[in-house]
Design a protein around this motif. Sequence first.
Motif, mmCIF file in Angstrom:
data_model
loop_
_atom_site.group_PDB
_atom_site.id
_atom_site.type_symbol
_atom_site.label_atom_id
_atom_site.label_comp_id
_atom_site.label_asym_id
_atom_site.label_seq_id
_atom_site.Cartn_x
_atom_site.Cartn_y
_atom_site.Cartn_z
ATOM 1 N N LEU A 229 0.831 -1.207 0.000
ATOM 2 C CA LEU A 229 0.000 0.000 0.000
ATOM 3 C C LEU A 229 0.865 1.256 0.000
ATOM 4 O O LEU A 229 0.575 2.228 -0.711
ATOM 5 N N SER A 230 1.942 1.248 0.781
ATOM 6 C CA SER A 230 2.838 2.396 0.808
ATOM 7 C C SER A 230 3.450 2.647 -0.575
ATOM 8 O O SER A 230 3.490 3.779 -1.064
ATOM 9 N N GLU A 231 3.900 1.570 -1.233
ATOM 10 C CA GLU A 231 4.490 1.701 -2.576
ATOM 11 C C GLU A 231 3.470 2.224 -3.582
ATOM 12 O O GLU A 231 3.789 3.053 -4.442
ATOM 13 N N THR A 232 2.216 1.737 -3.502
ATOM 14 C CA THR A 232 1.189 2.139 -4.471
ATOM 15 C C THR A 232 0.813 3.595 -4.296
ATOM 16 O O THR A 232 0.659 4.336 -5.275
ATOM 17 N N TYR A 233 0.639 4.048 -3.044
ATOM 18 C CA TYR A 233 0.339 5.461 -2.815
ATOM 19 C C TYR A 233 1.504 6.341 -3.256
ATOM 20 O O TYR A 233 1.309 7.471 -3.719
ATOM 21 N N GLU A 234 2.728 5.819 -3.123
ATOM 22 C CA GLU A 234 3.909 6.547 -3.616
ATOM 23 C C GLU A 234 3.798 6.755 -5.123
ATOM 24 O O GLU A 234 4.099 7.839 -5.635
ATOM 25 N N LEU A 235 3.366 5.708 -5.843
ATOM 26 C CA LEU A 235 3.204 5.813 -7.301
ATOM 27 C C LEU A 235 2.087 6.778 -7.682
ATOM 28 O O LEU A 235 2.097 7.367 -8.766
ATOM 29 N N LEU A 236 1.092 6.950 -6.791
ATOM 30 C CA LEU A 236 0.010 7.907 -7.024
ATOM 31 C C LEU A 236 0.403 9.327 -6.602
ATOM 32 O O LEU A 236 -0.417 10.254 -6.698
ATOM 33 N N ASN A 237 1.648 9.473 -6.105
ATOM 34 C CA ASN A 237 2.152 10.755 -5.610
ATOM 35 C C ASN A 237 1.343 11.268 -4.424
ATOM 36 O O ASN A 237 1.243 12.480 -4.205
ATOM 37 N N GLN A 238 0.743 10.330 -3.668
ATOM 38 C CA GLN A 238 0.026 10.704 -2.448
ATOM 39 C C GLN A 238 0.983 10.479 -1.272
ATOM 40 O O GLN A 238 0.952 9.450 -0.592
ATOM 41 N N GLU A 239 1.820 11.480 -1.067
ATOM 42 C CA GLU A 239 2.929 11.350 -0.133
ATOM 43 C C GLU A 239 2.466 11.043 1.295
ATOM 44 O O GLU A 239 3.046 10.203 1.982
ATOM 45 N N SER A 240 1.403 11.717 1.725
ATOM 46 C CA SER A 240 0.964 11.542 3.111
ATOM 47 C C SER A 240 0.452 10.127 3.364
ATOM 48 O O SER A 240 0.738 9.518 4.398
ATOM 49 N N ARG A 241 -0.319 9.560 2.392
ATOM 50 C CA ARG A 241 -0.819 8.198 2.565
ATOM 51 C C ARG A 241 0.313 7.178 2.495
ATOM 52 O O ARG A 241 0.318 6.188 3.227
ATOM 53 N N ALA A 242 1.260 7.427 1.581
ATOM 54 C CA ALA A 242 2.422 6.526 1.480
ATOM 55 C C ALA A 242 3.192 6.525 2.790
ATOM 56 O O ALA A 242 3.599 5.469 3.293
#
Length: 434
Positions: A229-242
């Motif tokens: 999940l952290s990696e996927t949010y990183e790919l979405l550029n959602q830094e806070s969720r990552a």
Amino acid sequence: MEQALMLSIDIIEKAKKHNEDDAVALGYIQISGILCTIGKHLESLQYLDLADQIISEEKLVTAKIKIYENYGRNYSALKLNDKSIKFLNKGLRLYETKKTTSSELLATLYINKASAFLNTKHKIDSSLFYLHKSLKIKESSFKYAVISNYYLKTNRNIDSARYYLNKSKMFMQGKKVSAYHKSILLQAQGNFYKSIKEYQKAIDYYEECLNISIRMKKYIEVKLVYKLLSETYELLNQESRAHEYLLKYTTFNDSVNIIYKKNVDVVISGFLKSQEQNHKEKEKQFSYLLGGGILLFITITGFVIYYYRKKRLGLIKDKENVIKQKNLERDKLKQKLNVAFDEVISLAKENDASFLIRFQEVYPKVCAKLLEVNPKLVNTELSLCAMIWLNFSSKNIAQYTHVQPKTVQTKKYRLRKKLDLPEGTNLYVWIKNL
């Protein structure tokens, strides 16, 4: 896991009262399998050694094959893949020679051999070959999902991954499937959508998988899904969720390790010592009986000479065995650390999204200490700290992250402010001393 260990110990203690050596050995094998699952591989190997001393290939064939299988699992996890394959091959040869009837056991040997080959020069092709051999013995939605994941690991054949994922879903329809196997399918579906860049769908599947894993207390899967999940949010550029899921992964990983160390270590270490002591006592009894027989045929002088010579040689041999064991453990640890360090360096140079996650796994204390200084540090800042800790120069960091060296200097300046470092403090030395 703790309950399973206690039950296995119960079996061993009761079996000993009735002199059932075979049941004692099966208990050792059970404990070894549990310890391997939770990552305590050196302890697992010690229990396998105890079981291996009791069971011969002629006596209990299935148990002996399970011993070879567990040796293979442990050595594969320790990245000693050639040794792992050697033991798994011994299990396969014994299976063929003795015509063991358990096809499930044969399928398990193939699956473990697939896992071992994944980390060798043969890699994915050999792994897939043995996975398919296991699948021919018995189909399951779980195996189809695992094969799909193997294709996704290398991003080399998305159509094959989709085909086996669909087979897994079709096979599951109308059948009673365990919640764990369902979670593995959900995880594979998440990996598939992540690979085709449909990140929101991937997140939906990961979260559904996470709910099942938490409910079942499957801690290894929970950790993995937090990481995904952290990696996927990183790919979405959602830094806070990552960052949120990275913190969950870190906190959860530490807490689980503490639980295992507190509970499992207490149960296992004391019991292992008592089992080894029992074996030593049996060996002593045998020596005394042998000595008593010899006394009937030799003189007192001859016995004294024999006894002290044997004792002296035994002490030398014991010391040599201890040195060999310590060297083996040191070499295993060194090899494991070298492989992990090379992997982290490679991920950094490739600017891989999973670099920070892998760095955190190999060097967990670094990010933890940084977050103690400032809990508001974001992933990009933690990644910069990780590269500094690895001693990358500003020029290297700029090259690997595809920015200008001046940008790196600006990031370092902001990082120093967030860490509240006094003027004149060397940033590299400060981070290295964490």
